[in-house]
Design a protein around this motif. Structure first.
Motif, mmCIF file in Angstrom:
data_model
loop_
_atom_site.group_PDB
_atom_site.id
_atom_site.type_symbol
_atom_site.label_atom_id
_atom_site.label_comp_id
_atom_site.label_asym_id
_atom_site.label_seq_id
_atom_site.Cartn_x
_atom_site.Cartn_y
_atom_site.Cartn_z
ATOM 1 N N TYR A 187 -4.710 89.238 29.833
ATOM 2 C CA TYR A 187 -3.300 88.742 30.026
ATOM 3 C C TYR A 187 -3.204 87.343 30.275
ATOM 4 C CZ TYR A 187 -2.201 93.821 30.611
ATOM 5 O OH TYR A 187 -1.768 95.245 30.487
ATOM 6 N N PRO A 210 3.990 93.512 35.309
ATOM 7 C CA PRO A 210 2.868 93.122 34.725
ATOM 8 C C PRO A 210 2.306 94.233 33.676
ATOM 9 C CG PRO A 210 2.717 92.618 36.890
ATOM 10 C CD PRO A 210 3.748 93.263 36.675
ATOM 11 N N ILE A 248 6.280 86.110 29.250
ATOM 12 C CA ILE A 248 6.072 85.565 30.642
ATOM 13 C C ILE A 248 6.973 86.173 31.672
ATOM 14 C CG2 ILE A 248 6.007 83.539 31.838
ATOM 15 C CD1 ILE A 248 4.671 82.060 29.178
ATOM 16 N N LEU A 282 5.653 89.675 32.427
ATOM 17 C CA LEU A 282 4.230 89.567 33.192
ATOM 18 C C LEU A 282 4.575 89.193 34.582
ATOM 19 C CD1 LEU A 282 1.656 88.191 30.561
ATOM 20 C CD2 LEU A 282 2.072 90.574 31.177
ATOM 21 N N MET A 283 5.507 88.421 34.902
ATOM 22 C CA MET A 283 5.883 88.189 36.198
ATOM 23 C C MET A 283 6.617 89.294 36.702
ATOM 24 S SD MET A 283 6.913 84.075 35.720
ATOM 25 C CE MET A 283 7.778 83.989 37.052
ATOM 26 N N ALA A 294 -1.238 84.853 28.031
ATOM 27 C CA ALA A 294 -0.035 84.158 28.541
ATOM 28 C C ALA A 294 -0.419 82.591 28.670
ATOM 29 C CB ALA A 294 0.132 84.562 30.059
ATOM 30 N N PRO A 342 2.988 81.314 37.596
ATOM 31 C CA PRO A 342 3.120 82.615 37.317
ATOM 32 C C PRO A 342 1.611 83.161 36.577
ATOM 33 C CG PRO A 342 4.202 80.817 35.730
ATOM 34 C CD PRO A 342 3.700 80.287 37.249
ATOM 35 N N ARG A 379 -1.412 84.878 38.449
ATOM 36 C CA ARG A 379 -1.396 86.128 39.042
ATOM 37 C C ARG A 379 -2.037 87.112 38.097
ATOM 38 N NH1 ARG A 379 4.674 86.625 40.204
ATOM 39 N NH2 ARG A 379 4.140 88.813 40.064
ATOM 40 N N LEU A 380 -2.245 86.718 36.881
ATOM 41 C CA LEU A 380 -2.783 87.703 35.790
ATOM 42 C C LEU A 380 -4.338 87.439 35.547
ATOM 43 C CD1 LEU A 380 -0.129 86.690 33.054
ATOM 44 C CD2 LEU A 380 0.018 88.452 34.658
ATOM 45 N N PHE A 433 1.788 79.758 26.776
ATOM 46 C CA PHE A 433 2.553 78.598 27.229
ATOM 47 C C PHE A 433 2.251 77.167 26.299
ATOM 48 C CE2 PHE A 433 3.538 80.045 31.651
ATOM 49 C CZ PHE A 433 4.690 79.515 31.649
#
Lengths: 362, 297
Positions: free
Chosen positions: A135, B285, B278, B281-282, A139, A127, A130-131, A143
């Motif tokens: 961002y 975004p 998250i 964003l998934m 992210a 996931p 992709r950013l 996590f």
């Protein structure tokens, strides 16, 4: 050219032998405090290099390193602790079934820790990668925080906020320096391969790299997972060096320390990360006086707890503001450059002059 | 769960959401204008509570003078951080700017620890705000009502400033394109500085009310709210002020309701925001109100 290459090979061999000799000497004769600092240096070098692979070489601004270290540290610690100690520590909730009797050899436990961290990294990668840019930073930071919160709450696996105590002190200089050398060799060969060139291309310009046929997802994941693997191993070494770990230890502050090492050494220079890991760790110990009071005999200079951290964060800002490329920029250490440097030239000059002078005296 | 209890949780959620919204606006405005996560924003918020503490407790200034003073001081601090840590890096790569922001954040935190000590201090909340009123069977602090009201007033003021004044127009222009804005005769540095001041001002409004709601202040209190409010801004669509407000409320109410309905997950309260981030964003975004942008080559 061939002569130069031969000279470099000799110099490398000699310095490796010297290093081995030094480790033997340090392990047997130096006092424990210094040995501990040297261990921390090598572990920070591993962590710095692994973060540099993600941030410096691939240009993914990831702030999840503390989370990776936590996974590695907990796994290795749980696998190396003797069952009796585990029973003693997990008095609130007993440890879940297979783990409570498990006891692996240190290298195997480290490897399992690294692989598990890599697995976690690959799960996060899907996931997160992709950013882009900020961002991605937030992210990955998220996590790492989630990992920390989960570790605080899974009482039956991690002993929650109490943390793990009595982890066997298996990390010694051979392990820490050996792993650091292994990390350096693996990462160097990675970044000098076609994969490494692809990573650097992604760092420079993602769109252009994709247009040249580089599979972005694959290469980013490769970098991220490899970085996570070594971060996990570094975490494992650290846990078994310190003897106690708890979730609070692996906060954003830890990631920040590693980031400082990477930035100071130069984003995109593995050897730079190693050098700055040593500088930062030793400075950290040397600056301890800032937190304590100094007695100058006639006058007591009052230290303040936390002063060291102020100096550190100011250093980071100073480096970024005025000295953005760090110690090494994106160049690696090489004998040619060292011997061609001004300081070295002058030293050689002095040396030759002295020799010549000696000749005249006779 | 009874209706009374639900209403109590809801009012708590709304006031927490208002606080998140106020801080999230600061993030979103800075991001809109500089494309930077201002990591130090949470610490500016923390400093505001310390300013208020020193004003009331140390210097014994009455609260109605202290609070406006705190707002001005905090706005000044925000502008100072921008001048020292971000302005020299205008032309530098994004990563340098981000690292500088993290450095500034840690610098403020550690400086506070050194100067004021790491021990939590009680926030001197004026009695006027902390009184408890009975509404039916529910007892609610007066503050719980004041917070959304103050937030709405602050938001209306901000909307007026941004949409109706020349400075606001300059801010909107700079956030669209630095170069073009400069050509149009806008002083970029002054506008950016003003944006930081404005964001910090709102963070101070939030900080004072936060201090009264959770009356314990300490040097690291800004970290988690700071991260959460940034997440609120991302959820709403970063760069969009309305989005930041929506995100703040979603996060605030969601968090309180999570703890209220699923008490087993109380320990995971701080992770809720990150999980939500998250997920957003998934799936989307650019956030709820954000517009889709494609990178131009």
């Amino acid at each position: 050219m061939a002569e130069q290459k031969r000279r470099n090979q000799i110099l490398t061999t000699v310095s490796i032998l010297l290093l081995l000799g030094f480790i033997y000497f340090a392990e047997n004769y130096l006092d424990l405090y210094i040995v501990r600092i040297l261990n921390v240096c090598a572990i920070y070098a591993i962590l710095g290099m692994s973060m540099n692979l993600i941030n410096g070489f691939t240009g993914l601004f990831s702030l999840g390193h503390a989370g990776f270290m936590a996974v590695g540290a907990y796994t290795t610690a749980l696998l190396t602790m003797p069952p009796a100690v585990k029973q003693q520590i997990f008095y609130l909730t007993p440890l879940i079934k297979p783990l409570d009797q498990m006891n692996l050899a240190f290298p195997l436990a480290l490897l399992v820790g690294g692989l598990l961290t890599a697995l976690v990294g690959s799960m996060i990668a899907a996931p997160v990668l992709r950013l882009k840019g900020d961002y991605l930073a937030i992210a990955t930071l998220g996590f790492a925080e989630i990992i920390r919160v989960v570790f605080t709450n899974t009482q039956s696996i991690t002993n929650g906020a109490l943390g793990l105590k009595g982890i066997p002190a298996l990390t010694n200089l051979w392990w820490s320096f050996g792993t650091a050398a292994f990390t350096l060799v693996v990462l160097l060969s990675l970044i000098n391969s076609s994969y490494g060139r692809a990573l650097k291309a992604i760092r420079e310009d993602e769109t252009a790299a994709e247009a040249m046929g580089i599979n972005l997802a694959k290469h980013k994941t490769l970098s991220f997972v490899t970085g996570a693997f070594f971060a996990g191993i570094g975490g494992g070494l650290l846990g078994n060096l310190l003897g106690t770990i708890d979730p609070k230890m692996f906060s954003f502050m830890f990631t920040f320390n590693i980031l400082l090492i990477v930035v100071l050494g130069g984003m995109g220079s593995l050897t730079g990360s190693i050098i700055s890991a040593f500088i930062v760790t030793f400075a950290n110990e040397y600056l301890r006086f800032l937190d304590e009071s100094i007695n100058l005999g006639f006058f007591v200079l009052r230290g303040k707890v936390g002063m060291r951290s102020v100096v550190f964060s100011a250093t980071l800002m100073f480096v970024v503001l005025f000295y953005r490329h760090g110690l090494m920029g994106s160049k690696e250490f090489s004998w040619d450059r060292l011997l061609a440097s001004r300081v070295c030239q002058r030293m050689q000059g002095c040396f030759k002059k002295r020799l010549l002078k000696g000749g005249y005296d006779q | 769960m009874t209706l009374d209890l639900f209403l109590q949780h809801l009012s708590n959620g709304i006031s927490l959401g208002s606080l998140y919204a106020l801080i999230a606006i600061g993030y979103t405005m800075v991001y809109g204008i500089l494309r930077l996560i201002n990591f130090a924003h949470g610490d500016i918020f923390m400093m505001a509570t310390y300013f208020a503490f020193f004003g009331i407790v140390t210097f014994r200034i009455p609260w109605f003078i202290t609070f406006p003073l705190v707002l001005v001081l905090t706005a000044g601090l925000g502008m100072g951080v921008e001048t020292v840590a971000y302005r020299p890096l205008r032309e530098a790569p994004k990563i340098s700017l981000l690292i500088s922001a993290i450095g500034a954040s840690f610098f403020l935190e550690n400086l506070t620890i050194v100067l004021f000590g790491g021990v939590p201090k009680p926030f001197p909340a004026p009695k006027l705000f902390t009184d408890v009123v009975q509404v039916g069977a529910v007892s609610i602090q007066k503050l719980t009502f004041y917070i959304p009201i103050v937030t709405v007033i602050a938001l209306l003021g901000l909307m007026y400033l941004i949409n109706k004044t020349k400075t606001g127009m300059a801010m909107r222009a700079v956030s669209m394109d630095h170069e073009t804005a400069r050509v149009m005769g806008i002083n970029i540095n002054r506008t950016i500085s003003f944006t930081f001041g404005l964001g910090s001002f709102l963070a101070a409004v939030g900080g004072i009310m936060w201090g009264m709601k959770f009356p314990q202040i300490q040097p690291l209190m800004g970290v988690i709210p700071g991260l959460k409010c940034f997440i609120a801004a991302v959820i709403g669509g970063i760069g969009n002020i309305g989005g930041a407000v929506i995100g703040g409320f979603i996060l605030g109410i969601g968090e309180i309701m999570l703890v209220a309905f699923l008490p087993d997950l109380t320990g995971y309260r701080d992770a809720f925001a990150f999980v939500l981030l998250i997920l957003i964003l998934m799936s989307k975004p650019t956030g709820i109100l954000g517009e889709k942008t494609a990178e131009k080559v």
